[in-house]
Design an enzyme around this catalytic site. Structure first.
Site, PDB file in Angstrom:
ATOM      1  N   ILE A   1       0.855  -1.180   0.000  1.00  0.00           N
ATOM      2  CA  ILE A   1       0.000   0.000   0.000  1.00  0.00           C
ATOM      3  C   ILE A   1       0.892   1.231   0.000  1.00  0.00           C
ATOM      4  CG2 ILE A   1      -0.251  -0.061   2.527  1.00  0.00           C
ATOM      5  CD1 ILE A   1      -3.113   1.120   2.056  1.00  0.00           C
TER       6      ILE A   1
ATOM      7  N   GLU B   1       4.599   9.716   1.030  1.00  0.00           N
ATOM      8  CA  GLU B   1       5.392  10.352  -0.012  1.00  0.00           C
ATOM      9  C   GLU B   1       6.576  11.067   0.626  1.00  0.00           C
ATOM     10  OE1 GLU B   1       1.599  11.255  -2.993  1.00  0.00           O
ATOM     11  OE2 GLU B   1       2.851  12.912  -2.293  1.00  0.00           O
TER      12      GLU B   1
ATOM     13  N   GLU C   1      -5.597  -1.210  10.953  1.00  0.00           N
ATOM     14  CA  GLU C   1      -4.147  -1.115  10.761  1.00  0.00           C
ATOM     15  C   GLU C   1      -3.452  -0.802  12.081  1.00  0.00           C
ATOM     16  OE1 GLU C   1      -0.823   1.473   8.231  1.00  0.00           O
ATOM     17  OE2 GLU C   1      -2.955   1.637   7.734  1.00  0.00           O
TER      18      GLU C   1
ATOM     19  N   ARG D   1      22.553 -16.268  33.593  1.00  0.00           N
ATOM     20  CA  ARG D   1      23.750 -15.435  33.731  1.00  0.00           C
ATOM     21  C   ARG D   1      24.074 -15.201  35.206  1.00  0.00           C
ATOM     22  NH1 ARG D   1      28.506 -13.826  31.475  1.00  0.00           N
ATOM     23  NH2 ARG D   1      28.974 -11.633  31.973  1.00  0.00           N
TER      24      ARG D   1
ATOM     25  N   GLN E   1      18.159  -7.371  43.511  1.00  0.00           N
ATOM     26  CA  GLN E   1      16.908  -6.623  43.668  1.00  0.00           C
ATOM     27  C   GLN E   1      16.632  -5.706  42.486  1.00  0.00           C
ATOM     28  OE1 GLN E   1      16.299  -3.297  46.597  1.00  0.00           O
ATOM     29  NE2 GLN E   1      14.946  -4.796  47.585  1.00  0.00           N
TER      30      GLN E   1
END
Length: 392
Positions: free
Chosen positions: A134, A138, A255, A281, A292
């Site tokens: 679509i 521009e 959309e 980790r 914390q």
């Protein structure tokens, strides 16, 4: 008995989902696990999702499932579109061109197209044989759709189109482009002169520009488009002349819901990636999840993601009921995309130096999420819509 809270648990309790939705989702996940995840990083490097993947999704019945059975669809509801967007987003944001094809471009043809246009294009949309785009934006007009300069002047049984478009998703591969243009450049007010044309890739005078280099969304091909005395048959007008702006306003609700769905799914994926990482980790002899600061940060992210999910699911339900929820959707689009951007920064920080490495998915998430506050109408425009609808 204490029940462990999980962000994912709400996904199976959404009121608008039925057993058919879950079967569709499970089937799609299996296909993506086999046919997308192993190859996605290569697609990112190649900066293109192969047409073979589009056709595969079409063959499996995942493209445009909402289209009526008479055109080859399943006649499914919007919930299936939500699932498609969410599951593709979990693989990677570079797959965003597929939901755009299915749930942004195709609905224009379904709602405003002639029977000839529907019969010609929708079956090919469903099979993945035709990829769509679509073209609204521009070089000098983005959110201001009434300010577009591309013209389409009718001469006999065709239109002569002149102008340029940019930032067009699927622009390199698109076979059919839905183009917003001015059929009456002198119209007052200007928006009454906007119309929509269906432009075939082989149209004389139409030329694709370069594939644009982006910060993220690498595998989503994005292009410039140029029209120099392009000859488009008059029968390719979508709907009526002068009503293009009105048509776009009608479709922007969906959309923007899709934009919010994608950002929400991305945020949830970031949280999952980070939770896995902080548990593995170690620093100073213990997992960093035991610190914390880490716990508080993850608590903040989890809370905002849950708020976003709750609000978004409510709006999806209302949209499926056909309600006009432009104001609420504008709220969701800006808030969820901003929340996802903040979450990306926090999640990358918790990954430490590894978060800045391309070997870790969070790095891709961090660069991909930035544009969500820009496309489908900038977040500034969302706030303008909200304030206007509040009576200001």
């Amino acid at each position: 008995m204490k029940v462990k809270y999980q962000l994912e648990r709400n996904h199976d309790s959404r009121a608008f989902f039925t057993e058919e939705h879950f079967l569709f989702r499970d089937s799609l996940r299996k296909v993506l696990q086999k046919e997308a995840l192993p190859f996605f990083e290569q697609w990112e490097k190649e900066k293109m999702v192969p047409r073979s993947f589009w056709r595969l999704l079409g063959q499996k019945g995942f493209l445009c499932p909402w289209i009526d059975e008479e055109y080859g669809g399943l006649g499914a509801d919007f919930g299936f579109s939500v699932i498609l967007s969410e599951e593709l987003e979990r693989v990677g944001s570079g797959l965003m061109g597929i939901p755009l094809h299915c749930d942004i471009v195709a609905p224009y043809i379904d709602s405003f197209g002639t029977e000839e246009q529907k019969s010609k294009y929708l079956p090919l949309f469903i099979t993945g044989e035709m990829i769509s785009a679509i073209a609204m934006t521009e070089p000098g007009a983005g959110s201001d759709l009434a300010g577009i300069q591309t013209t389409a002047i009718k001469e006999g049984n065709h239109y002569v189109v002149n102008g340029a478009k940019t930032f067009i998703t699927n622009g390199i591969q698109a076979d059919l482009i839905l183009v917003a243009c001015k059929t009456d450049p002198k119209a007052d007010p200007p928006y009454t002169g906007v119309s929509l044309l269906l432009v075939d890739k082989d149209t004389p005078g139409f030329k694709r520009g370069r594939q644009l280099e982006k910060v993220g969304h690498y595998s989503s091909d994005t292009a410039e488009m140029f029209f120099d005395q392009a000859i488009v048959p008059a029968k390719n007008l979508l709907g009526e002349e002068g009503k293009g702006f009105r048509y776009m306003m009608q479709k922007l609700q969906q959309e923007r819901i899709i934009a919010a769905v994608n950002a929400q799914a991305a945020a949830e994926d970031m949280f999952r990636l980070t939770m896995d990482y902080i548990k593995e980790r170690e620093a100073f002899g213990k997992p960093i999840s035991h610190f914390q600061n880490t716990q508080f940060t993850m608590a903040e992210i989890a809370t905002e993601i849950t708020l976003g999910r709750t609000f978004l699911d409510e709006l999806i339900g209302k949209h499926m009921e056909g309600k006009d929820i432009v104001t609420e959707v504008s709220m969701a689009k800006w808030w969820i995309t901003e929340m996802a951007k903040k979450s990306a920064g926090k999640c990358m920080q918790l990954h430490g130096g590894y978060g800045y490495m391309e070997d870790y998915k969070i790095a891709r998430r961090y660069r991909d999420i930035a544009v969500t506050s820009i496309f489908a109408g900038t977040n500034e425009m969302m706030k303008k819509i909200i304030s206007k609808n509040l009576g200001m």
